[in-house]
Write an enzyme that holds these catalytic residues in place. Structure first.
Site, PDB file in Angstrom:
ATOM      1  N   ARG A 165      11.941   3.312   0.935  1.00 39.37           N
ATOM      2  CA  ARG A 165      11.823   2.414   2.096  1.00 39.37           C
ATOM      3  C   ARG A 165      13.062   1.546   2.106  1.00 39.37           C
ATOM      4  O   ARG A 165      13.505   1.054   1.059  1.00 39.37           O
ATOM      5  CB  ARG A 165      10.565   1.555   1.980  1.00 39.37           C
ATOM      6  CG  ARG A 165      10.503   0.474   3.026  1.00 39.37           C
ATOM      7  CD  ARG A 165       9.190  -0.268   3.021  1.00 39.37           C
ATOM      8  NE  ARG A 165       8.113   0.540   3.579  1.00 39.37           N
ATOM      9  CZ  ARG A 165       6.892   0.076   3.832  1.00 39.37           C
ATOM     10  NH1 ARG A 165       6.597  -1.190   3.588  1.00 39.37           N
ATOM     11  NH2 ARG A 165       5.963   0.870   4.331  1.00 39.37           N
ATOM     12  N   LYS A 216      25.539  -4.825  -5.828  1.00 40.80           N
ATOM     13  CA  LYS A 216      26.878  -4.821  -6.447  1.00 40.80           C
ATOM     14  C   LYS A 216      27.858  -4.016  -5.604  1.00 40.80           C
ATOM     15  O   LYS A 216      28.971  -3.732  -6.032  1.00 40.80           O
ATOM     16  CB  LYS A 216      26.802  -4.214  -7.851  1.00 40.80           C
ATOM     17  CG  LYS A 216      25.929  -4.988  -8.820  1.00 40.80           C
ATOM     18  CD  LYS A 216      25.975  -4.317 -10.193  1.00 40.80           C
ATOM     19  CE  LYS A 216      25.002  -4.948 -11.154  1.00 40.80           C
ATOM     20  NZ  LYS A 216      24.874  -4.152 -12.384  1.00 40.80           N
ATOM     21  N   ARG A 231       0.812  -1.231   0.000  1.00 45.08           N
ATOM     22  CA  ARG A 231       0.000   0.000   0.000  1.00 45.08           C
ATOM     23  C   ARG A 231       0.841   1.275   0.000  1.00 45.08           C
ATOM     24  O   ARG A 231       0.489   2.241  -0.664  1.00 45.08           O
ATOM     25  CB  ARG A 231      -1.068  -0.027   1.095  1.00 45.08           C
ATOM     26  CG  ARG A 231      -0.639   0.125   2.486  1.00 45.08           C
ATOM     27  CD  ARG A 231      -1.419  -0.776   3.400  1.00 45.08           C
ATOM     28  NE  ARG A 231      -0.878  -2.129   3.292  1.00 45.08           N
ATOM     29  CZ  ARG A 231      -1.588  -3.190   2.975  1.00 45.08           C
ATOM     30  NH1 ARG A 231      -2.860  -3.086   2.751  1.00 45.08           N
ATOM     31  NH2 ARG A 231      -1.010  -4.370   2.883  1.00 45.08           N
ATOM     32  N   THR A 232       1.936   1.288   0.753  1.00 46.01           N
ATOM     33  CA  THR A 232       2.693   2.544   0.809  1.00 46.01           C
ATOM     34  C   THR A 232       3.246   2.890  -0.575  1.00 46.01           C
ATOM     35  O   THR A 232       3.150   4.021  -1.044  1.00 46.01           O
ATOM     36  CB  THR A 232       3.832   2.433   1.847  1.00 46.01           C
ATOM     37  OG1 THR A 232       3.257   2.071   3.099  1.00 46.01           O
ATOM     38  CG2 THR A 232       4.576   3.742   1.993  1.00 46.01           C
ATOM     39  N   HIS A 259       7.958   5.928  10.211  1.00 39.59           N
ATOM     40  CA  HIS A 259       7.139   5.828   9.004  1.00 39.59           C
ATOM     41  C   HIS A 259       6.231   7.059   9.008  1.00 39.59           C
ATOM     42  O   HIS A 259       5.031   6.959   9.282  1.00 39.59           O
ATOM     43  CB  HIS A 259       6.338   4.527   9.074  1.00 39.59           C
ATOM     44  CG  HIS A 259       5.665   4.121   7.796  1.00 39.59           C
ATOM     45  ND1 HIS A 259       5.471   4.982   6.736  1.00 39.59           N
ATOM     46  CD2 HIS A 259       5.129   2.930   7.426  1.00 39.59           C
ATOM     47  CE1 HIS A 259       4.843   4.319   5.772  1.00 39.59           C
ATOM     48  NE2 HIS A 259       4.630   3.081   6.164  1.00 39.59           N
TER      49      HIS A 259
HETATM   50  C1  NCD Z   1       3.415  -0.861   8.010  1.00 38.41           C
HETATM   51  C2  NCD Z   1       4.931  -0.776   7.802  1.00 38.41           C
HETATM   52  O1  NCD Z   1       5.422  -1.112   6.745  1.00 38.41           O
HETATM   53  O2  NCD Z   1       5.565  -0.343   8.761  1.00 38.41           O
HETATM   54  N1  NCD Z   1       2.718  -1.056   6.817  1.00 38.41           N
HETATM   55  C3  NCD Z   1       2.382   0.045   6.063  1.00 38.41           C
HETATM   56  O3  NCD Z   1       3.224   0.732   5.556  1.00 38.41           O
HETATM   57  N2  NCD Z   1       1.082   0.359   5.993  1.00 38.41           N
HETATM   58  C4  NCD Z   1       3.007  -1.787   9.081  1.00 38.41           C
HETATM   59  C5  NCD Z   1       3.408  -3.239   8.971  1.00 38.41           C
HETATM   60  O4  NCD Z   1       4.042  -3.664   8.017  1.00 38.41           O
HETATM   61  O5  NCD Z   1       3.034  -3.980   9.888  1.00 38.41           O
END
Ligand code: NCD
Length: 338
Positions: free
Chosen positions: A107, A86, A57-58, A135
């Site tokens: 990320r 690499k 989703r992110t 986050h």
């Molecule tokens: C979260 C994350 O990646 O920290 N997910 C997200 O981005 N909605 C929470 C999780 O992975 O549990």
């Protein structure tokens, strides 16, 4: 803070007035997210979406938000397919990718890595999650959701009572959310976790310094009885040494319809950053809650789109131009059909 050209790395950058500006900008984005109107305000701009750790989703939400403002998205997913394997440094990757992009979302599994990357980037970088650290965009969309849910009840974030449940040690979304709540007044935060997965001290301190009431417990049922929001989280298996270690805690705190009805005040809002772990041995948020109108998990994901649109519009300084570069949607909009 000045949003224009800014990196978004931590909630620590924000003051309350910044949150207000972001949220009021997010309100303006809703017709575009719902395809009632379309805008090309970011035409010609490129988002570099760099996800070196799993994400659904992110990543898609950042990408869709950028597309909905008229921009293009380029992606790299997983470190196996990037030049980091690499031996390339994050700094070199940042220097190269910032030549291709106008803004970068990233990320990465290591805490602090996104900040390191941002230092070498020539364009703004948004932290999409750095290990178990922070986050920020998730916390912002969570707080936006909380504001909306409460305002329907003529309440505001000041005075909020919230229980955060599950893996509070490794859960980066709750870390950022605690920092964010520290900007508000008179908040009660009940932190429910196994002792080994308790909220780290720095976040407790931020809440206490803000004058908030903080309760740390490992008892679920008593903790959810006097709150406005129950915020459940997944055991962050990927942060443990192995699956067996995570299994020790999985399934410890389960919320289902029976427990909700017995212990929660009527209309307590249920949130989760998702993904929820629906495997039988975990099941922290049971599917039997899916018909409960207080389950806000999919309102959170919808809100994520508009909050991320607002972030891009402010960082690239086009929020005031969105309307000018907009028009009606020509195509059939399936959302408007009953
Ligand atoms: C979260 C994350 O990646 O920290 N997910 C997200 O981005 N909605 C929470 C999780 O992975 O549990």
């Amino acid at each position: 803070m000045n949003f224009t050209g800014a990196h978004i790395l931590s909630i620590a950058q924000f003051e309350r007035q910044d949150i207000d500006l972001l949220f009021r900008t997010a309100d303006l984005m809703e017709p575009y997210a719902q395809r009632k109107r379309m805008t090309r305000v970011l035409e010609g701009a490129i988002l570099g979406n760099m996800f070196f750790e799993p994400s659904t989703r992110t990543r898609i939400s950042f990408g869709s938000a950028f597309n909905l403002l008229g921009g293009e998205v380029r992606e790299s997913v997983g470190s196996e397919s990037s030049s980091l394997v690499k031996g390339e440094s994050l700094e070199d990757t940042a220097r190269v990718l910032s030549g291709y992009s106008d803004v970068i979302c990233m990320r990465h599994p290591r805490e602090g890595s996104v900040e390191e990357f941002a230092k070498a980037s020539r364009v703004p970088v948004i932290n999409g999650g750095d290990g178990s650290n922070e986050h920020p965009s998730q916390a912002l969309l969570d707080l936006y959701t909380i504001e909306r849910e409460l305002s329907a009840k003529h309440r505001s974030i000041d005075g909020l009572r919230i229980a955060m449940i599950g893996d509070l040690k490794y859960g980066r979304t709750v870390h950022s959310l605690c920092k964010l709540l520290s900007l508000y007044r008179n908040v009660t935060v009940v932190l429910v976790s196994p002792q080994e997965l308790a909220m780290p001290e720095e976040y407790l301190q931020a809440l206490r310094e803000a004058g908030h009431r903080v309760i740390v417990t490992d008892q679920l049922e008593a903790s959810i009885s006097n709150v406005d929001i129950v915020y459940s989280t997944r055991i962050q298996e990927e942060r443990f040494l192995d699956r067996q270690q995570a299994d020790l805690y999985r399934g410890r705190f389960r919320l289902n319809s029976a427990i909700y009805t017995q212990h929660c005040e009527p209309n307590t809002v249920i949130m989760h950053p998702l993904p929820r772990d629906s495997r039988a041995e975990a099941n922290e948020l049971d599917k039997d809650l899916d018909d409960n109108p207080n389950l806000a998990i999919f309102r959170q994901t919808d809100n994520g789109l508009i909050v991320r649109m607002a972030m891009f519009a402010l960082i690239l300084d086009v929020a005031h131009l969105v309307e000018t570069y907009s028009r009606d949607v020509r195509w059939h909009n399936p959302r408007t059909q009953s």
